[in-house]
Enzyme design. Structure first.
Site, PDB file in Angstrom:
ATOM      1  N   GLN A   1      70.553  21.054  74.609  1.00 45.52           N
ATOM      2  CA  GLN A   1      70.190  22.368  74.084  1.00 45.52           C
ATOM      3  C   GLN A   1      69.465  23.183  75.146  1.00 45.52           C
ATOM      4  O   GLN A   1      68.575  22.680  75.837  1.00 45.52           O
ATOM      5  CB  GLN A   1      69.297  22.215  72.851  1.00 45.52           C
ATOM      6  CG  GLN A   1      68.849  23.537  72.238  1.00 45.52           C
ATOM      7  CD  GLN A   1      67.958  23.355  71.027  1.00 45.52           C
ATOM      8  OE1 GLN A   1      67.631  22.232  70.653  1.00 45.52           O
ATOM      9  NE2 GLN A   1      67.552  24.457  70.403  1.00 45.52           N
TER      10      GLN A   1
ATOM     11  N   ALA B   1      44.700 -38.840  80.210  1.00 44.69           N
ATOM     12  CA  ALA B   1      43.865 -37.700  79.843  1.00 44.69           C
ATOM     13  C   ALA B   1      43.004 -37.271  81.025  1.00 44.69           C
ATOM     14  O   ALA B   1      42.496 -38.101  81.785  1.00 44.69           O
ATOM     15  CB  ALA B   1      42.986 -38.057  78.656  1.00 44.69           C
TER      16      ALA B   1
ATOM     17  N   ARG C   1      52.963  17.522  67.134  1.00 44.34           N
ATOM     18  CA  ARG C   1      52.019  16.964  66.179  1.00 44.34           C
ATOM     19  C   ARG C   1      51.850  15.452  66.311  1.00 44.34           C
ATOM     20  O   ARG C   1      50.943  14.872  65.725  1.00 44.34           O
ATOM     21  CB  ARG C   1      52.456  17.313  64.747  1.00 44.34           C
ATOM     22  CG  ARG C   1      52.078  18.739  64.342  1.00 44.34           C
ATOM     23  CD  ARG C   1      52.458  19.017  62.904  1.00 44.34           C
ATOM     24  NE  ARG C   1      53.880  19.263  62.740  1.00 44.34           N
ATOM     25  CZ  ARG C   1      54.489  19.376  61.558  1.00 44.34           C
ATOM     26  NH1 ARG C   1      53.803  19.221  60.440  1.00 44.34           N
ATOM     27  NH2 ARG C   1      55.783  19.622  61.487  1.00 44.34           N
TER      28      ARG C   1
ATOM     29  N   TYR D   1      48.787 -24.579  76.672  1.00 43.23           N
ATOM     30  CA  TYR D   1      49.599 -23.495  77.212  1.00 43.23           C
ATOM     31  C   TYR D   1      50.781 -24.111  77.939  1.00 43.23           C
ATOM     32  O   TYR D   1      50.604 -24.902  78.889  1.00 43.23           O
ATOM     33  CB  TYR D   1      48.814 -22.608  78.173  1.00 43.23           C
ATOM     34  CG  TYR D   1      49.726 -21.652  78.912  1.00 43.23           C
ATOM     35  CD1 TYR D   1      50.351 -20.616  78.230  1.00 43.23           C
ATOM     36  CD2 TYR D   1      49.988 -21.808  80.265  1.00 43.23           C
ATOM     37  CE1 TYR D   1      51.216 -19.752  78.878  1.00 43.23           C
ATOM     38  CE2 TYR D   1      50.857 -20.945  80.933  1.00 43.23           C
ATOM     39  CZ  TYR D   1      51.461 -19.925  80.231  1.00 43.23           C
ATOM     40  OH  TYR D   1      52.322 -19.072  80.878  1.00 43.23           O
TER      41      TYR D   1
ATOM     42  N   ALA E   1      67.895  16.135  67.945  1.00 41.45           N
ATOM     43  CA  ALA E   1      66.836  15.306  68.525  1.00 41.45           C
ATOM     44  C   ALA E   1      66.238  15.956  69.764  1.00 41.45           C
ATOM     45  O   ALA E   1      65.829  15.279  70.704  1.00 41.45           O
ATOM     46  CB  ALA E   1      67.394  13.922  68.877  1.00 41.45           C
ATOM     47  N   ALA E   2      66.162  17.286  69.753  1.00 43.34           N
ATOM     48  CA  ALA E   2      65.737  18.012  70.947  1.00 43.34           C
ATOM     49  C   ALA E   2      64.256  18.331  70.972  1.00 43.34           C
ATOM     50  O   ALA E   2      63.711  18.692  72.013  1.00 43.34           O
ATOM     51  CB  ALA E   2      66.531  19.311  71.064  1.00 43.34           C
TER      52      ALA E   2
ATOM     53  N   THR F   1      66.643  25.136  65.317  1.00 44.27           N
ATOM     54  CA  THR F   1      67.707  24.259  64.814  1.00 44.27           C
ATOM     55  C   THR F   1      69.080  24.915  64.930  1.00 44.27           C
ATOM     56  O   THR F   1      70.085  24.230  65.152  1.00 44.27           O
ATOM     57  CB  THR F   1      67.428  23.882  63.357  1.00 44.27           C
ATOM     58  OG1 THR F   1      67.207  25.092  62.594  1.00 44.27           O
ATOM     59  CG2 THR F   1      66.210  22.996  63.234  1.00 44.27           C
TER      60      THR F   1
ATOM     61  N   ASN G   1      51.469 -22.383  86.023  1.00 48.29           N
ATOM     62  CA  ASN G   1      52.747 -21.886  86.523  1.00 48.29           C
ATOM     63  C   ASN G   1      52.634 -20.728  87.503  1.00 48.29           C
ATOM     64  O   ASN G   1      53.627 -20.303  88.068  1.00 48.29           O
ATOM     65  CB  ASN G   1      53.619 -21.443  85.336  1.00 48.29           C
ATOM     66  CG  ASN G   1      52.947 -20.383  84.482  1.00 48.29           C
ATOM     67  OD1 ASN G   1      51.753 -20.414  84.267  1.00 48.29           O
ATOM     68  ND2 ASN G   1      53.730 -19.434  83.983  1.00 48.29           N
ATOM     69  N   TYR G   2      51.435 -20.208  87.729  1.00 44.09           N
ATOM     70  CA  TYR G   2      51.288 -18.977  88.511  1.00 44.09           C
ATOM     71  C   TYR G   2      50.222 -19.160  89.577  1.00 44.09           C
ATOM     72  O   TYR G   2      49.095 -19.561  89.287  1.00 44.09           O
ATOM     73  CB  TYR G   2      50.897 -17.842  87.546  1.00 44.09           C
ATOM     74  CG  TYR G   2      50.808 -16.474  88.160  1.00 44.09           C
ATOM     75  CD1 TYR G   2      51.799 -15.986  89.005  1.00 44.09           C
ATOM     76  CD2 TYR G   2      49.736 -15.641  87.850  1.00 44.09           C
ATOM     77  CE1 TYR G   2      51.715 -14.712  89.540  1.00 44.09           C
ATOM     78  CE2 TYR G   2      49.646 -14.361  88.378  1.00 44.09           C
ATOM     79  CZ  TYR G   2      50.635 -13.896  89.232  1.00 44.09           C
ATOM     80  OH  TYR G   2      50.554 -12.642  89.756  1.00 44.09           O
TER      81      TYR G   2
END
Length: 434
Positions: free
Chosen positions: A77, A399, A18, A342, A12-13, A85, A362-363
């Site tokens: 490696q 409402a 590409r 929401y 996996a080195a 390889t 909430n923010y």
């Protein structure tokens, strides 16, 4: 599947140029997890001695894999001094006498697909495909079920070009062979790299036993580009969907449904078309309706959608989440939220109804705050609950109400509306001046 006396080395080195990406190739995701994760997961079912060879972005690759797995060996490696390889194998010391070498860009490998390497006794076991069109591949020349040599397409004669057998890129070696031949590898080639495939020629010159193993191309598909990545994703998704349908999940138009590898279903579940379920979501006896997205959330005895969005850390139990309702870090138990709401950073108890257009605010631009709503609360349409706010049991919110921070005691009606004002003939006066 029980562990076998086999060491597994995963190469996996590589950078993966590409892929056209700054991210290491093996960290690109397939069904929600890095492709290297899928290979290690399959390997873990076969062996307790797994070495991952890394070089490019080695710290990131190691850190990412250690999120998911314990007891991995990592070998770095020296890609500048020993590229290729074969160079990747320079510093690896396997534990067992049989060594399986995998590539880190083959995320579709399964334990079952690797069983053949465990069953054959040979100095080298070499995986092969038979392709209708082998153009671009090196040909593997086989005689009496023994590999004679590998020839690259550009070097092949007419007879060799007619061979449809190609190298799949996975090998099993004896530990003794690796210890003897890896130090002898040379890089006298155009790329100045050390190639694992050169071991085939060296072993053949010494009359060692090299046995071909015909494998299914799907399982050993390499990912070298974003196109390959997309094709591998399609195969992985089909596997995931088929697995869950075989275990009893109902899916409508399954090819339109995306499910991460980490998602879990339990009980009687159904998923309609065009849904996306990601992260460590858990769906228990629930129904996800068309066009909905569930992210890192839990649904128990509930339904959501169509076109609902459960964002991360939502926990929905015995509740109805309707169309165009979004939740985030919300715990809902026995709640109805029918449409266009929401619900973020909220805790809502059973018997409560959330009307259309309700928002938990909430923010405040710096911090996030929590909304707590008790049992049997009726929240009228188009209301805003400005957190932090607590609504006790048995409350009605009219409402159009804007509920500011604080607490509403049980039994109360909360009503916040401006008085209606009418300006006579304003319409006519306004447009007459245009």
């Amino acid at each position: 599947m029980s562990k076998k006396a086999i060491s597994i080395i995963i190469l996996a080195a590589g950078k993966g140029s590409r892929m056209k990406s700054n991210k290491a190739k093996v960290l690109h995701n397939i069904s929600g997890k890095p492709m290297l994760y899928h290979i290690i997961k399959a390997s873990k079912e076969l062996s307790d001695d797994i070495t991952v060879v890394i070089a490019h972005q080695k710290e990131q690759v190691q850190e990412e894999m250690e999120k998911y797995f314990d007891n991995l060996n990592f070998s770095i490696q020296d890609a500048k001094k020993y590229p290729g390889t074969g160079g990747a194998m320079k510093n690896v010391t396997p534990k067992y006498e049989k060594v399986l070498v995998l590539n880190g860009d083959m995320p579709l490998i399964t334990p079952k697909a690797l069983e053949g390497f465990l069953e054959i006794d040979a100095d080298i076991i070499m995986s092969i495909f038979d392709l209708q069109d082998p153009s671009g591949y090196g040909r593997v020349i086989i005689k009496e079920n023994h590999v004679q040599y590998i020839v690259e397409q550009k070097d092949a004669n007419d007879a060799e070009l007619n061979t449809t057998t190609v190298n799949a890129g996975i090998y099993a070696f004896s530990k003794k062979l690796l210890q003897e031949y890896i130090p002898k590898l040379q890089n006298d080639n155009a790329q100045k790299e050390y190639y694992l495939t050169d071991l085939i020629k060296m072993a053949k010159n010494d009359n060692l036993n090299i046995v071909p193993l015909l494998v299914n191309e799907e399982h050993f598909k390499g990912v070298n580009s974003k196109k390959d990545l997309a094709e591998a994703e399609e195969i992985m998704q089909e596997r995931i969907r088929n697995k869950w349908m075989e275990l009893g999940v109902t899916m409508q138009l399954p090819k339109t449904i995306y499910i991460d590898e980490s998602v879990v279903f339990e009980g009687e579940c159904s998923v309609e078309n065009n849904c996306r379920i990601t992260g460590a979501s858990k769906i228990i006896n629930s129904h996800i309706k068309a066009g909905s997205v569930v992210q890192e959330s839990t649904m128990i005895d509930s339904d959501c959608g169509p076109m609902a969005h459960l964002r991360p850390l939502s926990h929905i139990t015995n509740s109805h989440i309707g169309n165009f309702v979004e939740t985030k870090k919300a715990i809902l138990k026995g709640v109805k939220a029918g449409h266009l709401s929401y619900i973020g950073d909220a805790q809502i108890d059973e018997g409560t109804n959330i009307g259309a257009g309700v928002i938990t605010c909430n923010y405040d631009g710096i911090k996030k705050y929590k909304t707590i709503i008790g049992k049997n609360v009726f929240v009228g349409s188009d209301s805003q609950l400005i957190a932090p706010v607590t609504v006790e049991d048995d409350v009605m919110i009219a409402a159009g109400t804007t509920l500011t921070s604080g607490s509403i005691a049980s039994g109360n009606l909360a009503l916040s509306r401006t008085k209606l004002r009418l300006v006579k003939d304003f319409y006519y006066k306004f447009f007459s001046n245009k």
